[in-house]
Design a protein around this motif. Structure first.
Motif, PDB file in Angstrom:
ATOM      1  N   LYS A  34       0.842  -1.203   0.000  1.00 57.20           N
ATOM      2  CA  LYS A  34       0.000   0.000   0.000  1.00 57.20           C
ATOM      3  C   LYS A  34       0.881   1.257   0.000  1.00 57.20           C
ATOM      4  CE  LYS A  34      -4.394   1.149   0.409  1.00 57.20           C
ATOM      5  NZ  LYS A  34      -5.251   1.092  -0.740  1.00 57.20           N
ATOM      6  N   LYS A  35       1.951   1.247   0.814  1.00 55.22           N
ATOM      7  CA  LYS A  35       2.870   2.392   0.868  1.00 55.22           C
ATOM      8  C   LYS A  35       3.555   2.621  -0.477  1.00 55.22           C
ATOM      9  CE  LYS A  35       4.562   1.597   5.306  1.00 55.22           C
ATOM     10  NZ  LYS A  35       5.716   1.410   6.157  1.00 55.22           N
ATOM     11  N   CYS A  36       3.874   1.550  -1.162  1.00 53.27           N
ATOM     12  CA  CYS A  36       4.567   1.668  -2.451  1.00 53.27           C
ATOM     13  C   CYS A  36       3.677   2.330  -3.507  1.00 53.27           C
ATOM     14  CB  CYS A  36       5.000   0.294  -2.954  1.00 53.27           C
ATOM     15  SG  CYS A  36       6.326  -0.424  -1.982  1.00 53.27           S
ATOM     16  N   GLY A  37       2.388   2.114  -3.404  1.00 52.70           N
ATOM     17  CA  GLY A  37       1.478   2.660  -4.407  1.00 52.70           C
ATOM     18  C   GLY A  37       1.430   1.779  -5.641  1.00 52.70           C
ATOM     19  N   THR A  38       2.545   1.642  -6.312  1.00 55.38           N
ATOM     20  CA  THR A  38       2.622   0.794  -7.506  1.00 55.38           C
ATOM     21  C   THR A  38       3.510  -0.405  -7.203  1.00 55.38           C
ATOM     22  OG1 THR A  38       2.400   2.703  -8.965  1.00 55.38           O
ATOM     23  CG2 THR A  38       3.302   0.709  -9.945  1.00 55.38           C
ATOM     24  N   TYR A  39       3.061  -1.565  -7.625  1.00 56.78           N
ATOM     25  CA  TYR A  39       3.878  -2.766  -7.574  1.00 56.78           C
ATOM     26  C   TYR A  39       3.813  -3.400  -8.956  1.00 56.78           C
ATOM     27  CZ  TYR A  39      -0.605  -5.196  -6.963  1.00 56.78           C
ATOM     28  OH  TYR A  39      -1.893  -5.649  -7.131  1.00 56.78           O
ATOM     29  N   TYR A  40       4.649  -4.370  -9.197  1.00 58.91           N
ATOM     30  CA  TYR A  40       4.704  -5.012 -10.508  1.00 58.91           C
ATOM     31  C   TYR A  40       4.283  -6.465 -10.365  1.00 58.91           C
ATOM     32  CZ  TYR A  40       6.734  -0.675 -11.735  1.00 58.91           C
ATOM     33  OH  TYR A  40       6.907   0.671 -11.909  1.00 58.91           O
ATOM     34  N   LEU A  41       3.311  -6.857 -11.177  1.00 59.31           N
ATOM     35  CA  LEU A  41       2.751  -8.201 -11.148  1.00 59.31           C
ATOM     36  C   LEU A  41       3.298  -8.985 -12.325  1.00 59.31           C
ATOM     37  CD1 LEU A  41       0.601 -10.239 -10.012  1.00 59.31           C
ATOM     38  CD2 LEU A  41      -0.939  -9.306 -11.726  1.00 59.31           C
ATOM     39  N   ALA A  42       3.874 -10.144 -12.047  1.00 62.73           N
ATOM     40  CA  ALA A  42       4.410 -11.020 -13.089  1.00 62.73           C
ATOM     41  C   ALA A  42       3.525 -12.253 -13.215  1.00 62.73           C
ATOM     42  CB  ALA A  42       5.841 -11.428 -12.758  1.00 62.73           C
ATOM     43  N   THR A  43       3.199 -12.579 -14.458  1.00 64.00           N
ATOM     44  CA  THR A  43       2.465 -13.791 -14.797  1.00 64.00           C
ATOM     45  C   THR A  43       3.247 -14.484 -15.907  1.00 64.00           C
ATOM     46  OG1 THR A  43       1.138 -12.596 -16.434  1.00 64.00           O
ATOM     47  CG2 THR A  43       0.200 -12.804 -14.212  1.00 64.00           C
ATOM     48  N   ALA A  44       2.724 -15.602 -16.383  1.00 65.67           N
ATOM     49  CA  ALA A  44       3.348 -16.298 -17.504  1.00 65.67           C
ATOM     50  C   ALA A  44       2.333 -16.459 -18.622  1.00 65.67           C
ATOM     51  CB  ALA A  44       3.869 -17.661 -17.063  1.00 65.67           C
ATOM     52  N   GLU A  45       2.813 -16.278 -19.832  1.00 71.35           N
ATOM     53  CA  GLU A  45       2.004 -16.538 -21.031  1.00 71.35           C
ATOM     54  C   GLU A  45       2.791 -17.561 -21.832  1.00 71.35           C
ATOM     55  OE1 GLU A  45      -0.621 -13.729 -23.737  1.00 71.35           O
ATOM     56  OE2 GLU A  45       1.514 -13.354 -24.004  1.00 71.35           O
ATOM     57  N   GLY A  46       2.411 -18.829 -21.675  1.00 75.27           N
ATOM     58  CA  GLY A  46       3.234 -19.894 -22.234  1.00 75.27           C
ATOM     59  C   GLY A  46       4.558 -19.912 -21.504  1.00 75.27           C
ATOM     60  N   ASP A  47       5.655 -19.781 -22.248  1.00 77.83           N
ATOM     61  CA  ASP A  47       6.966 -19.750 -21.608  1.00 77.83           C
ATOM     62  C   ASP A  47       7.519 -18.334 -21.487  1.00 77.83           C
ATOM     63  OD1 ASP A  47       7.559 -19.239 -24.247  1.00 77.83           O
ATOM     64  OD2 ASP A  47       9.225 -20.639 -24.365  1.00 77.83           O
ATOM     65  N   GLN A  48       6.677 -17.323 -21.763  1.00 78.97           N
ATOM     66  CA  GLN A  48       7.122 -15.930 -21.725  1.00 78.97           C
ATOM     67  C   GLN A  48       6.606 -15.223 -20.471  1.00 78.97           C
ATOM     68  OE1 GLN A  48       9.171 -14.211 -23.949  1.00 78.97           O
ATOM     69  NE2 GLN A  48       9.083 -12.695 -22.322  1.00 78.97           N
ATOM     70  N   PRO A  49       7.499 -14.700 -19.626  1.00 77.86           N
ATOM     71  CA  PRO A  49       7.038 -13.894 -18.483  1.00 77.86           C
ATOM     72  C   PRO A  49       6.388 -12.604 -18.973  1.00 77.86           C
ATOM     73  CG  PRO A  49       9.361 -14.475 -18.272  1.00 77.86           C
ATOM     74  CD  PRO A  49       8.945 -14.843 -19.646  1.00 77.86           C
TER      75      PRO A  49
END
Length: 130
Positions: free
Chosen positions: A9-24
Motif C-alpha cells: 500500500k505504501k509503495c502505491g505501484t507494484y509489478y505483477l508477473a504472470t506467464a504466457e506460455g513460456d514468456q514472463p
C-alpha cells in the motif's frame, strides 16, 4: 499478511508477473486489498493478465519503497463474489469509472500460499508466509 499489505500500500505501484506460455509478462498494478483475512488484487476480465492467471495461477509481485523492496510469490484464486468486488472498489474509488461490482468485467483474485520477502541492502531479508 498485514505487513505485506501495508508495504504494498505504501509503495502505491507494484509489478505483477504472470506467464504466457513460456514468456514472463510483467505490468504495473496499484490495487491491493485485505478482505476476509485474505490479500486481494483486481483486474478486468477482458485483460490478458486475467487469462494468464486463469491458465497459470502462479504469480509474483515486486515493489520498492525507499531502500527496501518486497517480492511476493503466490497463487491467484478468482473470487467471483460481488461482495469481494465491492470491497475492492470501495478501497479504490478512482476505478469506479471503469469497473462496477457485478459488471461481468471486474475480477478480484486472492493470493493463496503466499510467501513474501522484504529485503534491503542494510538488513537480513525477512520472510512472511500467508
Amino acid at each position: 499478511m498485514n505487513e505485506v499489505y501495508e508495504f504494498l500500500k505504501k509503495c502505491g505501484t507494484y509489478y505483477l508477473a504472470t506467464a504466457e506460455g513460456d514468456q514472463p509478462r510483467v505490468r504495473p498494478f496499484v490495487t491491493i486489498d485485505l478482505f476476509e483475512g485474505r490479500l486481494y488484487i483486481q483486474t478486468g476480465r477482458v485483460k490478458p493478465v486475467a487469462n494468464q492467471m486463469k491458465k497459470n495461477p502462479k504469480v509474483e509481485l515486486c515493489a520498492m519503497n525507499g531502500g527496501e523492496w518486497i517480492r511476493v510469490t503466490a497463487e491467484a484464486v478468482l473470487d467471483e463474489r460481488v461482495e469481494a468486488q465491492e470491497h475492492m472498489l470501495a478501497a479504490y474509488p478512482s476505478l469506479q469509472a471503469m469497473y462496477r461490482p457485478g459488471d461481468g468485467n471486474t475480477e478480484v483474485y486472492w493470493l493463496r500460499n503466499g510467501t513474501a520477502q522484504i529485503c534491503s541492502f542494510a538488513a537480513e531479508p525477512k520472510s512472511v508466509q500467508f
